[in-house]
Design an enzyme around this catalytic site. Structure first.
Site, PDB file in Angstrom:
ATOM      1  CD  GLN A 233      12.328  15.910   6.736  1.00 39.98           C
ATOM      2  OE1 GLN A 233      11.935  14.918   7.335  1.00 39.98           O
ATOM      3  NE2 GLN A 233      11.652  17.049   6.739  1.00 39.98           N
TER       4      GLN A 233
ATOM      5  CG  HIS B 271      16.769  20.123   5.553  1.00 36.19           C
ATOM      6  ND1 HIS B 271      15.861  19.501   6.387  1.00 36.19           N
ATOM      7  CD2 HIS B 271      16.038  20.666   4.534  1.00 36.19           C
ATOM      8  CE1 HIS B 271      14.626  19.683   5.903  1.00 36.19           C
ATOM      9  NE2 HIS B 271      14.724  20.376   4.783  1.00 36.19           N
TER      10      HIS B 271
ATOM     11  N   GLY C 149      10.650   8.162  10.460  1.00 32.02           N
ATOM     12  CA  GLY C 149      11.132   9.153  11.421  1.00 32.02           C
ATOM     13  C   GLY C 149      10.908  10.589  11.029  1.00 32.02           C
TER      14      GLY C 149
ATOM     15  CB  SER D 209       6.981  15.551  12.076  1.00 32.85           C
ATOM     16  OG  SER D 209       7.666  16.627  11.437  1.00 32.85           O
TER      17      SER D 209
ATOM     18  CB  VAL E 176      22.629  18.069   8.826  1.00 36.69           C
ATOM     19  CG1 VAL E 176      21.558  18.975   8.241  1.00 36.69           C
ATOM     20  CG2 VAL E 176      22.661  18.187  10.350  1.00 36.69           C
TER      21      VAL E 176
ATOM     22  CE1 TYR F 206      23.881  23.886  12.535  1.00 34.01           C
ATOM     23  CE2 TYR F 206      24.391  26.192  12.963  1.00 34.01           C
ATOM     24  CZ  TYR F 206      23.497  25.213  12.566  1.00 34.01           C
ATOM     25  OH  TYR F 206      22.207  25.561  12.227  1.00 34.01           O
TER      26      TYR F 206
END
Length: 237
Positions: A90, A108, A174, A176, A92, A57
């Site tokens: 969605q 998320h 953007g 899915s 981060v 990360y």
């Protein structure tokens, strides 16, 4: 007194960030090619190899710092002059915020935040790119990335569902629409609300009323739709 501005709810996914140079875990190649998802994005991975998870990360955070908002992010920010805009993402990263959007809900988690492993309510803004082993919260417990890993509860889901119910217009860009439970949020949008999906590939989804598909990359499709929505709003007044 004038009528309230229409509420435009935007649901954004990795595709909008990809055009700023941030690869997604569904891509082959790029940043994720050397990492299995279960080795960096699960509680089991954190228990087994927390230092490796932190390293991953930290590297990703540095990539996000180098990325810049693209025309899709900017167009969404500009829509705030004409609509009440709520973004449910969605992603981060902080590209929506850096573009100037003022109402962003991260489903998320957020890459530039860390939280306590003892009390998840204790969340901290990171001052630099690195979160190290030994960095602790005020209770003395190790800090972990403020990310929703696979198998963890999406704590912002109810708030996101509430925003979806209030949508006068929905824009999906953007995404899915393949990641549950986020993918189920669209069922909360009122049937009468116009719904637009902007993506190079049409996602598989149940039939919905008032649905338009714009086959385009985010950086072209979002500014195009934004111009159309602004024109419609101007005609209405």
């Amino acid at each position: 007194m004038g009528s309230r501005p229409k509420h435009l709810v935007v649901f954004s996914g990795a595709g909008i960030s990809a055009e700023s140079g941030l690869s997604t875990f569904r891509d082959f190649g790029g940043f994720w090619q050397h990492h299995r998802i279960d080795e960096v994005a699960s509680l089991e991975a954190w228990r087994k190899q927390p230092r490796e998870v932190l390293k991953f990360y930290n590297e990703w955070r540095k990539q996000v710092m180098q990325a810049q908002p693209n025309p899709a992010h900017i167009a969404l920010k500009n829509l705030e002059r004409h609509y009440q805009v709520s973004i449910i993402t969605q992603n981060v990263d902080d590209l929506h915020e850096r573009a100037g959007s003022s109402n962003v809900l991260h489903l998320h988690g957020e890459i530039f935040k860390a939280r306590s492993t003892r009390n998840p309510e204790l969340v901290y803004h990171l001052q630099g790119p690195d979160l190290k082993w030994g960095d602790t919260c005020e209770l003395g417990s190790q800090l972990r990335p403020h990310i929703v890993w696979f198998g963890e509860e999406v704590t912002q889901f109810n708030q996101a569902a509430h925003l979806m119910r209030q949508a006068d217009i929905l824009m999906v860009v953007g995404s899915s629409l393949a990641v549950y439970p986020a993918s189920s949020l669209l069922q909360y949008v009122p049937e009468h609300a116009p719904k637009y999906i902007i993506d190079p590939r049409q996602p598989r989804m149940a039939r919905m009323q008032n649905l338009s598909f714009i086959q385009s990359m985010a950086s072209k499709g979002v500014p195009q739709l934004a111009r159309e929505l602004i024109a419609l709003e101007s005609l209405a007044h």
